[in-house]
Scaffold this motif. Structure first.
Motif, PDB file in Angstrom:
ATOM      1  N   VAL A  16       0.860  -1.174   0.000  1.00 50.73           N
ATOM      2  CA  VAL A  16       0.000   0.000   0.000  1.00 50.73           C
ATOM      3  C   VAL A  16       0.901   1.231   0.000  1.00 50.73           C
ATOM      4  CG1 VAL A  16      -1.674   1.309   1.358  1.00 50.73           C
ATOM      5  CG2 VAL A  16      -1.901  -1.168   1.156  1.00 50.73           C
ATOM      6  N   THR A  17       0.689   2.110  -0.965  1.00 50.15           N
ATOM      7  CA  THR A  17       1.511   3.312  -1.074  1.00 50.15           C
ATOM      8  C   THR A  17       0.823   4.495  -0.397  1.00 50.15           C
ATOM      9  OG1 THR A  17       0.521   4.072  -3.145  1.00 50.15           O
ATOM     10  CG2 THR A  17       2.364   2.490  -3.313  1.00 50.15           C
ATOM     11  N   GLN A  18       1.588   5.548  -0.170  1.00 48.15           N
ATOM     12  CA  GLN A  18       1.008   6.764   0.417  1.00 48.15           C
ATOM     13  C   GLN A  18      -0.051   7.352  -0.513  1.00 48.15           C
ATOM     14  OE1 GLN A  18       1.376   7.781   3.456  1.00 48.15           O
ATOM     15  NE2 GLN A  18       0.180   9.653   3.272  1.00 48.15           N
ATOM     16  N   ASN A  19       0.149   7.243  -1.828  1.00 46.50           N
ATOM     17  CA  ASN A  19      -0.864   7.719  -2.771  1.00 46.50           C
ATOM     18  C   ASN A  19      -2.159   6.924  -2.652  1.00 46.50           C
ATOM     19  OD1 ASN A  19       0.647   9.807  -3.821  1.00 46.50           O
ATOM     20  ND2 ASN A  19       1.444   8.601  -5.521  1.00 46.50           N
ATOM     21  N   GLY A  44      -3.979  11.695   4.506  1.00 46.74           N
ATOM     22  CA  GLY A  44      -3.402  10.368   4.657  1.00 46.74           C
ATOM     23  C   GLY A  44      -2.385  10.231   5.768  1.00 46.74           C
ATOM     24  N   ASN A  45      -2.156  11.295   6.518  1.00 45.49           N
ATOM     25  CA  ASN A  45      -1.196  11.262   7.616  1.00 45.49           C
ATOM     26  C   ASN A  45      -1.932  11.254   8.956  1.00 45.49           C
ATOM     27  OD1 ASN A  45       1.300  11.545   6.040  1.00 45.49           O
ATOM     28  ND2 ASN A  45       0.443  13.531   5.504  1.00 45.49           N
ATOM     29  N   TRP A  46      -1.473  10.397   9.856  1.00 44.04           N
ATOM     30  CA  TRP A  46      -2.059  10.299  11.183  1.00 44.04           C
ATOM     31  C   TRP A  46      -1.753  11.582  11.939  1.00 44.04           C
ATOM     32  CZ3 TRP A  46      -0.484  10.194  16.345  1.00 44.04           C
ATOM     33  CH2 TRP A  46      -1.388   9.662  17.249  1.00 44.04           C
ATOM     34  N   ILE A  47      -2.793  12.243  12.466  1.00 43.38           N
ATOM     35  CA  ILE A  47      -2.613  13.479  13.229  1.00 43.38           C
ATOM     36  C   ILE A  47      -2.656  13.177  14.720  1.00 43.38           C
ATOM     37  CG2 ILE A  47      -3.551  15.782  13.728  1.00 43.38           C
ATOM     38  CD1 ILE A  47      -2.325  15.492  10.919  1.00 43.38           C
ATOM     39  N   THR A  48      -3.728  12.536  15.162  1.00 41.35           N
ATOM     40  CA  THR A  48      -3.873  12.207  16.572  1.00 41.35           C
ATOM     41  C   THR A  48      -4.913  11.105  16.728  1.00 41.35           C
ATOM     42  OG1 THR A  48      -4.194  13.145  18.796  1.00 41.35           O
ATOM     43  CG2 THR A  48      -5.668  13.937  17.057  1.00 41.35           C
ATOM     44  N   GLY A  49      -4.971  10.551  17.921  1.00 40.33           N
ATOM     45  CA  GLY A  49      -5.933   9.498  18.196  1.00 40.33           C
ATOM     46  C   GLY A  49      -6.353   9.521  19.651  1.00 40.33           C
ATOM     47  N   ALA A  50      -7.293   8.656  19.979  1.00 38.67           N
ATOM     48  CA  ALA A  50      -7.776   8.536  21.347  1.00 38.67           C
ATOM     49  C   ALA A  50      -7.930   7.060  21.683  1.00 38.67           C
ATOM     50  CB  ALA A  50      -9.115   9.256  21.517  1.00 38.67           C
ATOM     51  N   ASP A  51      -7.363   6.663  22.811  1.00 46.48           N
ATOM     52  CA  ASP A  51      -7.471   5.294  23.298  1.00 46.48           C
ATOM     53  C   ASP A  51      -8.639   5.249  24.274  1.00 46.48           C
ATOM     54  OD1 ASP A  51      -7.226   2.822  24.535  1.00 46.48           O
ATOM     55  OD2 ASP A  51      -5.029   2.919  24.621  1.00 46.48           O
ATOM     56  N   ALA A  52      -9.719   4.608  23.872  1.00 44.70           N
ATOM     57  CA  ALA A  52     -10.932   4.581  24.688  1.00 44.70           C
ATOM     58  C   ALA A  52     -10.707   3.870  26.015  1.00 44.70           C
ATOM     59  CB  ALA A  52     -12.067   3.906  23.924  1.00 44.70           C
ATOM     60  N   LEU A  96      -8.283  -0.756   5.217  1.00 41.85           N
ATOM     61  CA  LEU A  96      -9.242   0.129   4.558  1.00 41.85           C
ATOM     62  C   LEU A  96      -8.871   0.345   3.091  1.00 41.85           C
ATOM     63  CD1 LEU A  96     -11.761   1.750   5.328  1.00 41.85           C
ATOM     64  CD2 LEU A  96     -10.254   3.654   5.887  1.00 41.85           C
ATOM     65  N   VAL A  97      -7.594   0.578   2.836  1.00 43.03           N
ATOM     66  CA  VAL A  97      -7.136   0.790   1.458  1.00 43.03           C
ATOM     67  C   VAL A  97      -7.331  -0.475   0.631  1.00 43.03           C
ATOM     68  CG1 VAL A  97      -5.099   1.219   0.018  1.00 43.03           C
ATOM     69  CG2 VAL A  97      -5.513   2.628   2.045  1.00 43.03           C
ATOM     70  N   ARG A  98      -6.985  -1.611   1.181  1.00 38.27           N
ATOM     71  CA  ARG A  98      -7.150  -2.864   0.424  1.00 38.27           C
ATOM     72  C   ARG A  98      -8.623  -3.151   0.149  1.00 38.27           C
ATOM     73  NH1 ARG A  98      -2.135  -5.518   2.984  1.00 38.27           N
ATOM     74  NH2 ARG A  98      -0.640  -4.962   1.353  1.00 38.27           N
TER      75      ARG A  98
END
Length: 190
Positions: A16-19, A44-52, A96-98
């Protein structure tokens, strides 16, 4: 001596490529897993997340604000937690991409429809930074000849959110307004 044919070679998935990631995720994407974990991606870049499980605050508000500031739609995706106990967000995005290669990427959103706006029939897209309007008061007029499915599909395809609408599911029915869950195929650009 053995002869290898495509039928007996081990199946190798293409990397899987960045494109590919940008094509599928688009500019602003919010992902929520069924365990409550969240991630926000920009281009396409991860900014932030939350661990529930740690009680971290949701990143949905940030994602909505950034998409609104960029005058773009926020793609919201809900997915199951990967089977691998050592999963990462890269694994989720790769899955998700696949899935997009097989056109299995579906989106969902909620709309409110009514026959009784000031100007006739209309649809309001709920909780979308672009299609809900600045004060969550944007309504799209629908043609009298269109059924709800055709009208909602027209609004979503015109605004680049969907390739087509798969189905509508009633959520709440009131005397003047009805809330519907819209399941649609995402617009995937090659």
């Amino acid at each position: 001596m053995s002869i290898a044919t495509p039928l007996n070679l081990p199946f190798a998935l293409a990397p899987v490529t960045q494109n590919d990631i940008i094509r599928v995720l688009g500019e602003y994407t919010f992902i929520r897993l069924d365990n409550g974990d969240e991630a926000f991606y920009h281009h396409g870049n991860w900014i932030t997340g939350a661990d529930a499980s740690c009680g971290e605050p949701s990143v949905l508000g940030l994602a909505q604000s950034m998409a609104r500031a960029g005058c773009k739609s926020l793609r919201s995706v809900e997915l199951p937690v990967p089977d691998d106990k050592e999963w990462s967000w890269d694994d989720v995005v790769t899955q998700l991409v696949r899935a997009s290669f097989t056109r299995q990427v579906r989106g969902e959103l909620t709309v409110t429809v009514t026959e009784n706006t000031r100007h006739g029939r209309g649809v309001h897209v709920c909780s979308d930074p672009l299609l809900s309007g600045m004060d969550n008061n944007l309504w799209f007029p629908l043609n009298e000849e269109e059924d709800w499915h055709a009208g909602i599909e027209r609004v979503l395809t015109m605004n680049g959110v969907a390739e087509n609408v798969v189905r509508l599911e009633p959520l709440r029915e009131g005397s003047e307004y009805t809330d519907l869950k819209v399941i649609y195929n995402r617009k995937v650009c090659a």
